[in-house]
Motif scaffolding. Structure first.
Motif, PDB file in Angstrom:
ATOM      1  N   ILE A 278      -7.385   3.977  -2.331  1.00  0.00           N
ATOM      2  CA  ILE A 278      -7.473   2.968  -1.428  1.00  0.00           C
ATOM      3  C   ILE A 278      -8.814   2.981  -0.580  1.00  0.00           C
ATOM      4  O   ILE A 278      -9.591   2.108  -0.373  1.00  0.00           O
ATOM      5  CB  ILE A 278      -6.329   2.854  -0.227  1.00  0.00           C
ATOM      6  CG1 ILE A 278      -5.193   2.504  -1.170  1.00  0.00           C
ATOM      7  CG2 ILE A 278      -6.864   1.827   0.937  1.00  0.00           C
ATOM      8  CD1 ILE A 278      -4.000   2.403  -0.363  1.00  0.00           C
ATOM      9  N   ASP A 279      -9.059   4.388  -0.210  1.00  0.00           N
ATOM     10  CA  ASP A 279     -10.223   4.537   0.705  1.00  0.00           C
ATOM     11  C   ASP A 279     -11.518   4.452  -0.298  1.00  0.00           C
ATOM     12  O   ASP A 279     -12.371   3.818   0.333  1.00  0.00           O
ATOM     13  CB  ASP A 279     -10.249   6.238   1.098  1.00  0.00           C
ATOM     14  CG  ASP A 279      -8.996   6.358   2.144  1.00  0.00           C
ATOM     15  OD1 ASP A 279      -8.721   5.358   2.768  1.00  0.00           O
ATOM     16  OD2 ASP A 279      -8.866   7.195   2.588  1.00  0.00           O
ATOM     17  N   SER A 280     -11.279   5.045  -1.355  1.00  0.00           N
ATOM     18  CA  SER A 280     -12.715   4.740  -2.267  1.00  0.00           C
ATOM     19  C   SER A 280     -12.763   3.209  -2.613  1.00  0.00           C
ATOM     20  O   SER A 280     -13.857   2.498  -2.499  1.00  0.00           O
ATOM     21  CB  SER A 280     -12.323   5.572  -3.722  1.00  0.00           C
ATOM     22  OG  SER A 280     -11.944   6.778  -3.379  1.00  0.00           O
ATOM     23  N   LEU A 281     -11.697   2.377  -2.846  1.00  0.00           N
ATOM     24  CA  LEU A 281     -11.964   1.215  -3.095  1.00  0.00           C
ATOM     25  C   LEU A 281     -12.405   0.218  -2.110  1.00  0.00           C
ATOM     26  O   LEU A 281     -13.209  -0.492  -1.967  1.00  0.00           O
ATOM     27  CB  LEU A 281     -10.403   0.479  -3.656  1.00  0.00           C
ATOM     28  CG  LEU A 281     -10.101   0.436  -5.117  1.00  0.00           C
ATOM     29  CD1 LEU A 281      -8.550  -0.018  -5.120  1.00  0.00           C
ATOM     30  CD2 LEU A 281     -11.090  -0.340  -5.873  1.00  0.00           C
ATOM     31  N   SER A 282     -11.998   0.532  -0.725  1.00  0.00           N
ATOM     32  CA  SER A 282     -12.339  -0.060   0.559  1.00  0.00           C
ATOM     33  C   SER A 282     -13.889   0.289   0.714  1.00  0.00           C
ATOM     34  O   SER A 282     -14.742  -0.501   1.061  1.00  0.00           O
ATOM     35  CB  SER A 282     -11.863   0.649   1.671  1.00  0.00           C
ATOM     36  OG  SER A 282     -10.209   0.199   1.477  1.00  0.00           O
ATOM     37  N   GLN A 283     -14.193   1.479   0.312  1.00  0.00           N
ATOM     38  CA  GLN A 283     -15.629   1.915   0.543  1.00  0.00           C
ATOM     39  C   GLN A 283     -16.661   1.022  -0.392  1.00  0.00           C
ATOM     40  O   GLN A 283     -17.690   0.424  -0.209  1.00  0.00           O
ATOM     41  CB  GLN A 283     -16.103   3.320   0.493  1.00  0.00           C
ATOM     42  CG  GLN A 283     -15.396   4.106   1.471  1.00  0.00           C
ATOM     43  CD  GLN A 283     -15.739   5.516   1.541  1.00  0.00           C
ATOM     44  OE1 GLN A 283     -16.619   6.166   0.876  1.00  0.00           O
ATOM     45  NE2 GLN A 283     -14.816   6.452   2.363  1.00  0.00           N
TER      46      GLN A 283
ATOM     47  N   GLN B 153      -3.689   7.002  -1.442  1.00  0.00           N
ATOM     48  CA  GLN B 153      -4.554   6.656  -0.118  1.00  0.00           C
ATOM     49  C   GLN B 153      -6.083   6.953  -0.284  1.00  0.00           C
ATOM     50  O   GLN B 153      -7.030   6.272  -0.124  1.00  0.00           O
ATOM     51  CB  GLN B 153      -4.099   7.256   0.822  1.00  0.00           C
ATOM     52  CG  GLN B 153      -4.800   7.036   2.382  1.00  0.00           C
ATOM     53  CD  GLN B 153      -4.621   5.543   2.730  1.00  0.00           C
ATOM     54  OE1 GLN B 153      -3.454   5.146   2.700  1.00  0.00           O
ATOM     55  NE2 GLN B 153      -5.878   5.028   3.028  1.00  0.00           N
TER      56      GLN B 153
ATOM     57  N   ASN C 212       0.851  -1.404   0.058  1.00  0.00           N
ATOM     58  CA  ASN C 212      -0.064  -0.084  -0.206  1.00  0.00           C
ATOM     59  C   ASN C 212       0.853   1.208   0.063  1.00  0.00           C
ATOM     60  O   ASN C 212       0.427   2.513  -0.227  1.00  0.00           O
ATOM     61  CB  ASN C 212      -0.964  -0.146   1.181  1.00  0.00           C
ATOM     62  CG  ASN C 212      -2.052  -1.063   1.176  1.00  0.00           C
ATOM     63  OD1 ASN C 212      -2.324  -1.392  -0.092  1.00  0.00           O
ATOM     64  ND2 ASN C 212      -2.818  -0.997   2.229  1.00  0.00           N
TER      65      ASN C 212
ATOM     66  N   TYR D  93     -15.865  -1.739  -2.233  1.00  0.00           N
ATOM     67  CA  TYR D  93     -15.677  -3.082  -2.092  1.00  0.00           C
ATOM     68  C   TYR D  93     -16.566  -3.437  -0.725  1.00  0.00           C
ATOM     69  O   TYR D  93     -17.302  -4.542  -0.951  1.00  0.00           O
ATOM     70  CB  TYR D  93     -14.391  -3.504  -1.710  1.00  0.00           C
ATOM     71  CG  TYR D  93     -14.274  -5.060  -1.736  1.00  0.00           C
ATOM     72  CD1 TYR D  93     -14.230  -5.860  -2.880  1.00  0.00           C
ATOM     73  CD2 TYR D  93     -14.139  -5.694  -0.494  1.00  0.00           C
ATOM     74  CE1 TYR D  93     -14.176  -7.197  -2.671  1.00  0.00           C
ATOM     75  CE2 TYR D  93     -14.165  -7.063  -0.419  1.00  0.00           C
ATOM     76  CZ  TYR D  93     -14.052  -7.798  -1.439  1.00  0.00           C
ATOM     77  OH  TYR D  93     -13.980  -9.167  -1.365  1.00  0.00           O
ATOM     78  N   GLY D  94     -16.647  -2.592   0.153  1.00  0.00           N
ATOM     79  CA  GLY D  94     -17.462  -2.922   1.468  1.00  0.00           C
ATOM     80  C   GLY D  94     -18.886  -2.805   1.119  1.00  0.00           C
ATOM     81  O   GLY D  94     -19.666  -3.735   1.785  1.00  0.00           O
TER      82      GLY D  94
END
Length: 313
Positions: A40-45, A37, A31, A47-48
């Motif tokens: 990463i935050d957008s992908l995390s949101q 970052q 990472n 995907y979640g």
């Protein structure tokens, strides 16, 4: 009935994505060098949200399909949190998967009316896993014991299924109908053998057939009401490879012999019948057989040559 939702299908949601590797591929540092970052935050949101919506939909669809299924969503989350935790090693989760397999096996046994002792199983598994090794001789002995016990259990379950089938009104009606027709044949001059087979021999033929030789025969199989199940051109058969009723019928006539034979379920297709041939539980069947002569070659086998079902008395 309560079922656990296994979300393995969620893996397919990322099947269309392409994952490119950069650098060493070290999970601890990836990472720092791959993307910003914010990405990463957008992908995390994303995907979640996608996973949460997928699991919610799966749960709702499962419960909607079968109203007897109620999925405990809090337990579902607990299980997912456990797997996603950083507190456990991969070996721990290998044990979890082993437990899942044992759990499935125990449920299968329970559904068959055989509730195994979970605590005893866990203790035995634990003791053996913690040993330095299990020698091949012991492993083979455990395997042989399990196979013998499973075979015995299967026979018990088959016997129970047979007894249940016998007790159904339809099976009893089938048996009584067949017996009544066979009794009428006996009253009209047919012969009942010790096994229960009823033989109406129109022509005894000459001599006795050899069960180890092939013969050319005309043979047809019928329901007890006379409707044809299986018939066709003359075929070649080996008597000792036929099921019990056919073997006995062939033994009652010789070359040129011809007869009609009424088979009990025990001599024919068993208590459970043979659904793929539209033969019902406890149904009697009729064989029309004519032995034309000895066969000269090895032909295709008769379609009804093998024992059609397991008969457990």
């Amino acid at each position: 009935m309560k079922k656990t939702l296994i979300p393995i299908l969620a893996l397919s949601l990322t099947a269309g994505l392409t994952f490119n590797s950069c650098g060493s591929g070290d999970a601890e540092t990836a990472n720092d060098t791959v993307v910003a970052q914010t990405t990463i935050d957008s992908l995390s949101q994303a995907y979640g949200k996608l996973m949460g919506a997928y699991f919610n939909k799966s749960i709702c669809d499962t419960e909607r399909t079968d109203s007897t299924i109620v999925i405990n969503r809090q337990d579902f989350i607990k299980g997912m949190q456990l797997v996603l935790s950083d507190d456990y090693s991969e070996d721990f989760f290998a044990g979890v998967m082993a437990g899942v397999q044992i759990q499935k096996d125990l449920k299968n046994y329970a559904n068959q009316g055989t509730a195994l002792n979970r605590q005893e199983i866990l203790t035995l598994v634990r003791n053996l896993v913690l040993q330095d090794s299990v020698d091949e001789k012991s492993y083979k002995a455990y395997q042989d014991t399990m196979m013998k016990l499973q075979e015995s259990l299967n026979k018990t379950l088959e016997r129970r299924e047979v007894e249940r089938a016998k007790a159904t009104p339809k099976a009893q009606a089938n048996y009584n109908a067949g017996q009544a027709i066979a009794d009428k044949a006996v009253q009209a001059g047919a012969t009942r053998t010790a096994s229960g087979l009823v033989a109406n021999i129109q022509n005894p033929g000459s001599g006795k057939i050899d069960p180890n030789k092939r013969y050319l025969v005309n043979i047809s199989l019928k329901h007890i009401d006379g409707k044809t199940i299986n018939a066709g051109d003359a075929v070649q058969i080996l008597p000792n490879q036929q099921f019990k009723g056919v073997q006995e019928a062939l033994g009652l006539i010789g070359i040129g012999g011809k007869g009609t034979f009424y088979l009990t379920p025990e001599l024919g297709f068993g208590t459970l019948g043979l659904p793929e041939m539209d033969i019902e539980p406890q149904e009697w069947t009729i064989l029309d057989i004519e032995i034309i002569g000895e066969a000269d070659s090895t032909p295709p086998s008769l379609p009804i040559q093998t024992e059609p079902t397991t008969n457990i008395q």
